[in-house]
Design a protein around this motif. Structure first.
Motif, PDB file in Angstrom:
ATOM      1  N   ALA A 172      17.148  40.241  46.977  1.00 42.88           N
ATOM      2  CA  ALA A 172      17.336  39.920  45.562  1.00 42.88           C
ATOM      3  C   ALA A 172      16.686  41.008  44.714  1.00 42.88           C
ATOM      4  O   ALA A 172      15.467  41.190  44.733  1.00 42.88           O
ATOM      5  CB  ALA A 172      16.718  38.562  45.228  1.00 42.88           C
ATOM      6  N   GLY A 173      17.507  41.745  43.977  1.00 45.60           N
ATOM      7  CA  GLY A 173      17.015  42.781  43.086  1.00 45.60           C
ATOM      8  C   GLY A 173      17.284  42.411  41.644  1.00 45.60           C
ATOM      9  O   GLY A 173      17.695  41.293  41.333  1.00 45.60           O
ATOM     10  N   VAL A 174      17.067  43.379  40.749  1.00 47.61           N
ATOM     11  CA  VAL A 174      17.236  43.146  39.318  1.00 47.61           C
ATOM     12  C   VAL A 174      18.087  44.244  38.704  1.00 47.61           C
ATOM     13  O   VAL A 174      17.932  45.426  39.031  1.00 47.61           O
ATOM     14  CB  VAL A 174      15.863  43.109  38.603  1.00 47.61           C
ATOM     15  N   CYS A 175      18.991  43.829  37.818  1.00 48.01           N
ATOM     16  CA  CYS A 175      19.723  44.756  36.952  1.00 48.01           C
ATOM     17  C   CYS A 175      19.287  44.449  35.528  1.00 48.01           C
ATOM     18  O   CYS A 175      19.501  43.327  35.039  1.00 48.01           O
ATOM     19  CB  CYS A 175      21.232  44.575  37.104  1.00 48.01           C
ATOM     20  N   LEU A 198       8.916  47.093  30.426  1.00 47.52           N
ATOM     21  CA  LEU A 198       8.944  47.482  31.837  1.00 47.52           C
ATOM     22  C   LEU A 198       7.632  47.149  32.540  1.00 47.52           C
ATOM     23  O   LEU A 198       7.636  46.833  33.732  1.00 47.52           O
ATOM     24  CB  LEU A 198       9.284  48.963  31.970  1.00 47.52           C
ATOM     25  N   ASP A 199       6.528  47.183  31.826  1.00 45.07           N
ATOM     26  CA  ASP A 199       5.272  46.724  32.416  1.00 45.07           C
ATOM     27  C   ASP A 199       5.361  45.241  32.776  1.00 45.07           C
ATOM     28  O   ASP A 199       4.910  44.811  33.848  1.00 45.07           O
ATOM     29  CB  ASP A 199       4.107  46.939  31.442  1.00 45.07           C
ATOM     30  N   ALA A 200       5.954  44.445  31.871  1.00 49.83           N
ATOM     31  CA  ALA A 200       6.123  43.011  32.125  1.00 49.83           C
ATOM     32  C   ALA A 200       7.061  42.775  33.303  1.00 49.83           C
ATOM     33  O   ALA A 200       6.826  41.883  34.134  1.00 49.83           O
ATOM     34  CB  ALA A 200       6.650  42.313  30.877  1.00 49.83           C
ATOM     35  N   LEU A 201       8.119  43.584  33.401  1.00 57.30           N
ATOM     36  CA  LEU A 201       9.041  43.465  34.529  1.00 57.30           C
ATOM     37  C   LEU A 201       8.321  43.762  35.840  1.00 57.30           C
ATOM     38  O   LEU A 201       8.530  43.064  36.855  1.00 57.30           O
ATOM     39  CB  LEU A 201      10.223  44.418  34.336  1.00 57.30           C
ATOM     40  N   GLY A 207       9.028  46.475  42.073  1.00 54.97           N
ATOM     41  CA  GLY A 207       9.896  47.170  43.013  1.00 54.97           C
ATOM     42  C   GLY A 207      11.314  46.642  43.090  1.00 54.97           C
ATOM     43  O   GLY A 207      12.088  47.094  43.933  1.00 54.97           O
ATOM     44  N   ARG A 208      11.686  45.721  42.215  1.00 54.11           N
ATOM     45  CA  ARG A 208      13.009  45.094  42.326  1.00 54.11           C
ATOM     46  C   ARG A 208      14.041  45.647  41.352  1.00 54.11           C
ATOM     47  O   ARG A 208      15.222  45.270  41.434  1.00 54.11           O
ATOM     48  CB  ARG A 208      12.895  43.582  42.171  1.00 54.11           C
ATOM     49  N   LEU A 209      13.664  46.508  40.429  1.00 60.71           N
ATOM     50  CA  LEU A 209      14.640  47.082  39.504  1.00 60.71           C
ATOM     51  C   LEU A 209      15.493  48.104  40.248  1.00 60.71           C
ATOM     52  O   LEU A 209      15.000  49.136  40.688  1.00 60.71           O
ATOM     53  CB  LEU A 209      13.930  47.739  38.315  1.00 60.71           C
ATOM     54  N   LYS A 210      16.783  47.813  40.387  1.00 60.69           N
ATOM     55  CA  LYS A 210      17.689  48.658  41.171  1.00 60.69           C
ATOM     56  C   LYS A 210      18.797  49.296  40.338  1.00 60.69           C
ATOM     57  O   LYS A 210      19.467  50.211  40.794  1.00 60.69           O
ATOM     58  CB  LYS A 210      18.342  47.829  42.285  1.00 60.69           C
ATOM     59  N   LEU A 211      19.017  48.779  39.108  1.00 58.17           N
ATOM     60  CA  LEU A 211      20.082  49.297  38.257  1.00 58.17           C
ATOM     61  C   LEU A 211      19.740  48.972  36.810  1.00 58.17           C
ATOM     62  O   LEU A 211      19.190  47.905  36.523  1.00 58.17           O
ATOM     63  CB  LEU A 211      21.428  48.662  38.627  1.00 58.17           C
ATOM     64  N   ASP A 243      12.592  56.936  26.455  1.00 54.84           N
ATOM     65  CA  ASP A 243      11.368  56.279  26.927  1.00 54.84           C
ATOM     66  C   ASP A 243      11.625  55.535  28.238  1.00 54.84           C
ATOM     67  O   ASP A 243      10.780  55.544  29.148  1.00 54.84           O
ATOM     68  CB  ASP A 243      10.861  55.291  25.875  1.00 54.84           C
ATOM     69  N   LEU A 244      12.771  54.895  28.319  1.00 57.22           N
ATOM     70  CA  LEU A 244      13.124  54.113  29.514  1.00 57.22           C
ATOM     71  C   LEU A 244      13.136  54.993  30.755  1.00 57.22           C
ATOM     72  O   LEU A 244      12.570  54.647  31.798  1.00 57.22           O
ATOM     73  CB  LEU A 244      14.493  53.467  29.301  1.00 57.22           C
ATOM     74  N   MET A 245      13.774  56.150  30.650  1.00 54.37           N
ATOM     75  CA  MET A 245      13.916  57.013  31.824  1.00 54.37           C
ATOM     76  C   MET A 245      12.638  57.766  32.168  1.00 54.37           C
ATOM     77  O   MET A 245      12.560  58.387  33.228  1.00 54.37           O
ATOM     78  CB  MET A 245      15.094  57.973  31.624  1.00 54.37           C
ATOM     79  N   ARG A 246      11.634  57.679  31.296  1.00 58.22           N
ATOM     80  CA  ARG A 246      10.348  58.317  31.580  1.00 58.22           C
ATOM     81  C   ARG A 246       9.322  57.330  32.128  1.00 58.22           C
ATOM     82  O   ARG A 246       8.231  57.725  32.521  1.00 58.22           O
ATOM     83  CB  ARG A 246       9.801  58.977  30.308  1.00 58.22           C
ATOM     84  N   HIS A 247       9.658  56.047  32.123  1.00 55.46           N
ATOM     85  CA  HIS A 247       8.707  55.045  32.605  1.00 55.46           C
ATOM     86  C   HIS A 247       8.737  54.992  34.133  1.00 55.46           C
ATOM     87  O   HIS A 247       9.815  55.002  34.738  1.00 55.46           O
ATOM     88  CB  HIS A 247       9.063  53.669  32.029  1.00 55.46           C
ATOM     89  N   PRO A 248       7.587  54.919  34.788  1.00 49.61           N
ATOM     90  CA  PRO A 248       7.563  54.933  36.260  1.00 49.61           C
ATOM     91  C   PRO A 248       8.329  53.793  36.905  1.00 49.61           C
ATOM     92  O   PRO A 248       8.846  53.955  38.018  1.00 49.61           O
ATOM     93  CB  PRO A 248       6.073  54.872  36.604  1.00 49.61           C
ATOM     94  N   VAL A 249       8.439  52.630  36.274  1.00 54.13           N
ATOM     95  CA  VAL A 249       9.197  51.515  36.850  1.00 54.13           C
ATOM     96  C   VAL A 249      10.681  51.863  36.976  1.00 54.13           C
ATOM     97  O   VAL A 249      11.371  51.389  37.884  1.00 54.13           O
ATOM     98  CB  VAL A 249       8.992  50.231  36.008  1.00 54.13           C
ATOM     99  N   ALA A 250      11.175  52.724  36.066  1.00 54.90           N
ATOM    100  CA  ALA A 250      12.586  53.110  36.079  1.00 54.90           C
ATOM    101  C   ALA A 250      12.843  54.409  36.833  1.00 54.90           C
ATOM    102  O   ALA A 250      13.988  54.874  36.890  1.00 54.90           O
ATOM    103  CB  ALA A 250      13.102  53.237  34.648  1.00 54.90           C
ATOM    104  N   ALA A 251      11.817  54.976  37.444  1.00 57.42           N
ATOM    105  CA  ALA A 251      11.971  56.255  38.129  1.00 57.42           C
ATOM    106  C   ALA A 251      13.022  56.166  39.238  1.00 57.42           C
ATOM    107  O   ALA A 251      12.924  55.325  40.131  1.00 57.42           O
ATOM    108  CB  ALA A 251      10.633  56.692  38.718  1.00 57.42           C
ATOM    109  N   GLY A 252      14.025  57.013  39.166  1.00 59.67           N
ATOM    110  CA  GLY A 252      15.053  57.065  40.195  1.00 59.67           C
ATOM    111  C   GLY A 252      16.061  55.936  40.156  1.00 59.67           C
ATOM    112  O   GLY A 252      16.948  55.869  41.017  1.00 59.67           O
TER     113      GLY A 252
END
Length: 277
Positions: A172-175, A198-201, A207-211, A243-252
């Protein structure tokens, strides 16, 4: 070095899942794609074309599948529940056939019953489907909604009890849809809005944000209205996507537009996101 986000969009597949999809991807400059594998607004299941499946699988294009919009595991209607199970099972199999990385599914609504009853149904019907996915199969990506009506999951905090109902299943991941999150009350346009979201996520679903569905919003924060706008043309604004693409949670994490317009507008949105990246 922070891994780069692949940027692409939902593509139309006229002429074949791979033939049409890859042609559209080239037209808009997509580095990844999202597709439907059956009618998104009907219960009919499409068998697909093995030759097209193989062509897409072998192309190396990172792909995701968006499930039918009618799927709702919180529905009090038995026919809807049965059809939802059949559609997700079929969509996961089709996604595996094309080598997709994940299947996006809306988190659903309680409609006319209690939230507790609806969440029991989510567990009863969705958990067995997650158990059926092989280790190398596509993840099932839960997409929180804009908060309209009796939605079961809108804010990122809502993902905590939703994932708990699924025993935090490893498949189970997250979009995260930026328009949905903004409409649900996450002020991504505020100076610190993306970081806080993204901190709250990360707190509830590490580790579940996939898209990421990258969509600006036609309406103000907290509107509970799911109306997408082109990147930088809405109330969220271009800076939030940088900002979104620079946050470590969204890396890659791949970034997929679902914005209004045809290929020329989609190409402009993707080009802008690449510059912001």
């Amino acid at each position: 070095m922070t891994p780069s986000n692949l940027i692409g969009g939902h593509v139309f597949v006229a002429g074949g899942l791979a033939t049409g999809g890859l042609r559209h991807a080239a037209d808009i400059g997509a580095e990844m794609i999202q597709v439907f594998v059956s009618n998104p607004r009907g219960w009919a299941l499409s068998a697909g074309d093995p030759a097209e499946d193989a062509k897409l699988r072998e192309s190396g294009m990172p792909a995701f599948v968006h499930a039918n919009y009618l799927v709702n595991f919180g529905s009090p209607t038995e026919a809807t529940l049965e059809s939802s199970v059949a559609v997700i099972r079929h969509t996961l199999r089709r996604a595996a056939a094309i080598g997709a990385l994940g299947v996006v599914v809306h988190t659903g609504s309680a409609v006319s019953q209690s939230r507790e009853d609806a969440m029991r149904q989510v567990r009863e019907h969705l958990l067995p489907l997650l158990d059926e996915i092989p280790g190398d199969g596509p993840d099932l990506l839960l997409e929180p909604m804009a908060g309209q009506g009796r939605m079961l999951c809108a804010t990122v905090q809502d993902l905590g009890p939703y994932l708990e109902a699924l025993d935090f299943h490893p498949k189970a991941g997250v979009c995260l849809d930026t328009c949905h999150a903004f409409a649900a009350g996450h002020d991504l346009a505020a100076p610190d809005g993306v970081r806080l979201t993204l901190d709250a996520l990360h707190e509830v679903a590490p580790g579940r944000l996939k898209l990421i569905h990258a969509n600006d919003s036609k309406d103000a924060c907290g509107s509970k209205r799911d109306r997408h706008e082109n990147i930088g043309a809405g109330h969220i604004g271009a800076q939030a996507f940088a900002d979104l693409m620079r946050h470590p949670v969204a890396a890659g994490v791949p970034v997929c537009i679902e914005t209004p317009g045809k290929a020329d507008k989609h190409r402009e949105d993707i080009e802008l996101l690449k510059k912001l990246r």
